[in-house]
Motif scaffolding. Sequence first.
Motif, PDB file in Angstrom:
ATOM      1  N   SER A 104     -21.452 -96.252 -72.176  1.00  0.00           N
ATOM      2  CA  SER A 104     -22.619 -96.362 -71.313  1.00  0.00           C
ATOM      3  C   SER A 104     -22.841 -95.034 -70.603  1.00  0.00           C
ATOM      4  O   SER A 104     -21.965 -94.168 -70.578  1.00  0.00           O
ATOM      5  CB  SER A 104     -22.421 -97.483 -70.281  1.00  0.00           C
ATOM      6  OG  SER A 104     -21.267 -97.241 -69.501  1.00  0.00           O
ATOM      7  N   ALA A 158     -22.140-104.005 -62.082  1.00  0.00           N
ATOM      8  CA  ALA A 158     -23.029-103.823 -63.220  1.00  0.00           C
ATOM      9  C   ALA A 158     -23.201-105.143 -63.964  1.00  0.00           C
ATOM     10  O   ALA A 158     -22.393-106.070 -63.815  1.00  0.00           O
ATOM     11  CB  ALA A 158     -22.471-102.763 -64.174  1.00  0.00           C
ATOM     12  N   ARG A 168     -34.390-107.632 -72.353  1.00  0.00           N
ATOM     13  CA  ARG A 168     -34.588-108.636 -71.321  1.00  0.00           C
ATOM     14  C   ARG A 168     -33.465-108.571 -70.273  1.00  0.00           C
ATOM     15  O   ARG A 168     -33.706-108.701 -69.067  1.00  0.00           O
ATOM     16  CB  ARG A 168     -34.649-110.030 -71.938  1.00  0.00           C
ATOM     17  CG  ARG A 168     -35.126-111.105 -70.986  1.00  0.00           C
ATOM     18  CD  ARG A 168     -36.566-110.871 -70.544  1.00  0.00           C
ATOM     19  NE  ARG A 168     -37.430-110.770 -71.701  1.00  0.00           N
ATOM     20  CZ  ARG A 168     -37.906-111.822 -72.375  1.00  0.00           C
ATOM     21  NH1 ARG A 168     -37.592-113.048 -71.978  1.00  0.00           N
ATOM     22  NH2 ARG A 168     -38.693-111.644 -73.406  1.00  0.00           N
ATOM     23  N   GLN A 210     -31.717-105.924 -69.552  1.00  0.00           N
ATOM     24  CA  GLN A 210     -31.926-104.694 -68.790  1.00  0.00           C
ATOM     25  C   GLN A 210     -32.886-104.948 -67.630  1.00  0.00           C
ATOM     26  O   GLN A 210     -32.704-104.409 -66.528  1.00  0.00           O
ATOM     27  CB  GLN A 210     -32.472-103.596 -69.690  1.00  0.00           C
ATOM     28  CG  GLN A 210     -31.412-102.941 -70.575  1.00  0.00           C
ATOM     29  CD  GLN A 210     -31.989-101.853 -71.447  1.00  0.00           C
ATOM     30  OE1 GLN A 210     -32.924-102.085 -72.218  1.00  0.00           O
ATOM     31  NE2 GLN A 210     -31.447-100.657 -71.344  1.00  0.00           N
ATOM     32  N   GLU A 211     -33.910-105.768 -67.861  1.00  0.00           N
ATOM     33  CA  GLU A 211     -34.852-106.115 -66.801  1.00  0.00           C
ATOM     34  C   GLU A 211     -34.155-106.885 -65.677  1.00  0.00           C
ATOM     35  O   GLU A 211     -34.435-106.672 -64.497  1.00  0.00           O
ATOM     36  CB  GLU A 211     -36.005-106.945 -67.380  1.00  0.00           C
ATOM     37  CG  GLU A 211     -36.888-106.190 -68.364  1.00  0.00           C
ATOM     38  CD  GLU A 211     -37.905-107.097 -69.032  1.00  0.00           C
ATOM     39  OE1 GLU A 211     -37.945-108.303 -68.686  1.00  0.00           O
ATOM     40  OE2 GLU A 211     -38.659-106.611 -69.894  1.00  0.00           O
ATOM     41  N   ALA A 233     -30.963-106.673 -64.849  1.00  0.00           N
ATOM     42  CA  ALA A 233     -30.129-105.728 -64.117  1.00  0.00           C
ATOM     43  C   ALA A 233     -30.980-104.872 -63.168  1.00  0.00           C
ATOM     44  O   ALA A 233     -30.609-104.651 -62.011  1.00  0.00           O
ATOM     45  CB  ALA A 233     -29.367-104.832 -65.096  1.00  0.00           C
ATOM     46  N   LYS A 234     -32.113-104.413 -63.668  1.00  0.00           N
ATOM     47  CA  LYS A 234     -32.998-103.581 -62.846  1.00  0.00           C
ATOM     48  C   LYS A 234     -33.493-104.353 -61.626  1.00  0.00           C
ATOM     49  O   LYS A 234     -33.529-103.815 -60.508  1.00  0.00           O
ATOM     50  CB  LYS A 234     -34.174-103.091 -63.681  1.00  0.00           C
ATOM     51  CG  LYS A 234     -35.112-102.157 -62.938  1.00  0.00           C
ATOM     52  CD  LYS A 234     -36.223-101.658 -63.849  1.00  0.00           C
ATOM     53  CE  LYS A 234     -37.157-100.714 -63.110  1.00  0.00           C
ATOM     54  NZ  LYS A 234     -38.262-100.226 -63.997  1.00  0.00           N
ATOM     55  N   ALA A 235     -33.857-105.619 -61.833  1.00  0.00           N
ATOM     56  CA  ALA A 235     -34.343-106.441 -60.719  1.00  0.00           C
ATOM     57  C   ALA A 235     -33.251-106.651 -59.669  1.00  0.00           C
ATOM     58  O   ALA A 235     -33.544-106.806 -58.482  1.00  0.00           O
ATOM     59  CB  ALA A 235     -34.838-107.790 -61.239  1.00  0.00           C
ATOM     60  N   GLY A 240     -30.996-104.431 -59.028  1.00  0.00           N
ATOM     61  CA  GLY A 240     -30.578-103.128 -58.525  1.00  0.00           C
ATOM     62  C   GLY A 240     -29.240-102.681 -59.066  1.00  0.00           C
ATOM     63  O   GLY A 240     -28.512-101.941 -58.408  1.00  0.00           O
ATOM     64  N   LEU A 241     -28.914-103.125 -60.291  1.00  0.00           N
ATOM     65  CA  LEU A 241     -27.623-102.818 -60.894  1.00  0.00           C
ATOM     66  C   LEU A 241     -27.792-102.052 -62.197  1.00  0.00           C
ATOM     67  O   LEU A 241     -28.804-102.221 -62.895  1.00  0.00           O
ATOM     68  CB  LEU A 241     -26.846-104.108 -61.180  1.00  0.00           C
ATOM     69  CG  LEU A 241     -26.428-104.961 -59.988  1.00  0.00           C
ATOM     70  CD1 LEU A 241     -25.844-106.281 -60.482  1.00  0.00           C
ATOM     71  CD2 LEU A 241     -25.416-104.220 -59.123  1.00  0.00           C
ATOM     72  N   PRO A 242     -26.818-101.241 -62.553  1.00  0.00           N
ATOM     73  CA  PRO A 242     -26.859-100.614 -63.879  1.00  0.00           C
ATOM     74  C   PRO A 242     -26.615-101.646 -64.969  1.00  0.00           C
ATOM     75  O   PRO A 242     -25.949-102.664 -64.741  1.00  0.00           O
ATOM     76  CB  PRO A 242     -25.731 -99.582 -63.822  1.00  0.00           C
ATOM     77  CG  PRO A 242     -24.812-100.063 -62.755  1.00  0.00           C
ATOM     78  CD  PRO A 242     -25.663-100.783 -61.752  1.00  0.00           C
ATOM     79  N   PHE A 243     -27.149-101.384 -66.135  1.00  0.00           N
ATOM     80  CA  PHE A 243     -26.934-102.234 -67.304  1.00  0.00           C
ATOM     81  C   PHE A 243     -26.072-101.467 -68.283  1.00  0.00           C
ATOM     82  O   PHE A 243     -26.299-100.279 -68.536  1.00  0.00           O
ATOM     83  CB  PHE A 243     -28.270-102.594 -67.953  1.00  0.00           C
ATOM     84  CG  PHE A 243     -28.135-103.329 -69.263  1.00  0.00           C
ATOM     85  CD1 PHE A 243     -27.840-104.685 -69.282  1.00  0.00           C
ATOM     86  CD2 PHE A 243     -28.293-102.668 -70.470  1.00  0.00           C
ATOM     87  CE1 PHE A 243     -27.712-105.369 -70.474  1.00  0.00           C
ATOM     88  CE2 PHE A 243     -28.167-103.341 -71.672  1.00  0.00           C
ATOM     89  CZ  PHE A 243     -27.875-104.697 -71.677  1.00  0.00           C
TER      90      PHE A 243
END
Length: 375
Positions: A146, A290, A306, A308-309, A311-313, A315-318
């Motif tokens: 990653s 994460a 999906r 990744q979205e 994780a983004k919502a 506030g975390l890394p994917f």
Amino acid sequence: MHPADSCVTLTCAQNTPAAAAGGPVLAIESSCDETACAILAPDGHVLGERLISQDAHAMFGGVVPEIAARAHLALLPALVRETLAEAGLAPRDLGAIAASTGPGLIGGLIVGANFSKGLALASGRPFIAVNHIEAHALSPRFPGASEEPVGFPYLLLLVSGGHCQCIAVEGVGKYRRLGGTIDDAAGEAFDKVAKMLGLGWPGGPALEKLAEEGNPQAVSLPRPLHGRPGCDFSFSGLKTAVARQIGEDVQTALPRREAADLAASFQEAVADVMADRAARALDMMTTPSALVVAGGVAANRVIRARLQEVAKAAGLPFAAPPLRLCTDNAVMVAWAAIETCRETARLGLPFPDDLKMRPRPRWPLAEMAARFGTA
């Protein structure tokens, strides 16, 4: 510091004076239908790697355990020789030898583990029994897997042909199961729907390819357990709904356009369920670092996007392993052995003698803490 940040010498101990701790780790994976061998340096650098995906199962529409075990037995000797040759090493140059020892198909596990034990005994090297699920769980920490190093604790969404679980990974040997499937695994559902659509086996990649031609909103399908408390999964009802759409009395294949729409709609439903369950699992953790996905289904690009979205919502890394390391492979087995050795050394514990450990078709992650005396 992440273990990939520096080259750390392994300090595994073995009750034999010939054990050469600190050298590369050779690992074998044979828990299902992938015959694999890899050699990793202590810092995770891949020195040699070989993998053969058995194709003899395609005509049966699924893995036949006896055929898989016989294939492992036939393939492993040459595979190991080729991997050692690629790395420019002899068995005496290794620091340890590891193998998936469970869970999985018992025939394949017996072949791989016993082959590894024999090599370990012949070369005087320690043998490390690796939990196959733990190898998947730790694979996102593999150097370069990653963009950013993955630190503990993190949420692991393990999705494959035989597993579908949300696991809080709190450290090496420290795993807390938050939820899992109550019927089919996600990969199993993909394979069964692909078979209904006449796509053959393995079905997951074929269905994903067909879905690229379809409309994911074309067919209304259920989202089992979506919005429910907890993070359990269920795919049996979704699979049944697809069967009803196809119709039991259909004697010929669906027109390609209809099949593509159904494949895309099914994939979209699975992605929706995965996203919902992952979001709820994150809420069940206090401070996740994460969102991590691993396993064969993690190679599906729609599901990855999906998640990744999600994780983004949050506030975390994917994080996810490279596509080639999502399915069963020996690199993750070797890396799990390296992580185990490091944790053993950190705690100042003698490394257990795994030569007496028998392969296990079931091996719960919860038992891994016992290795470090924290069960």
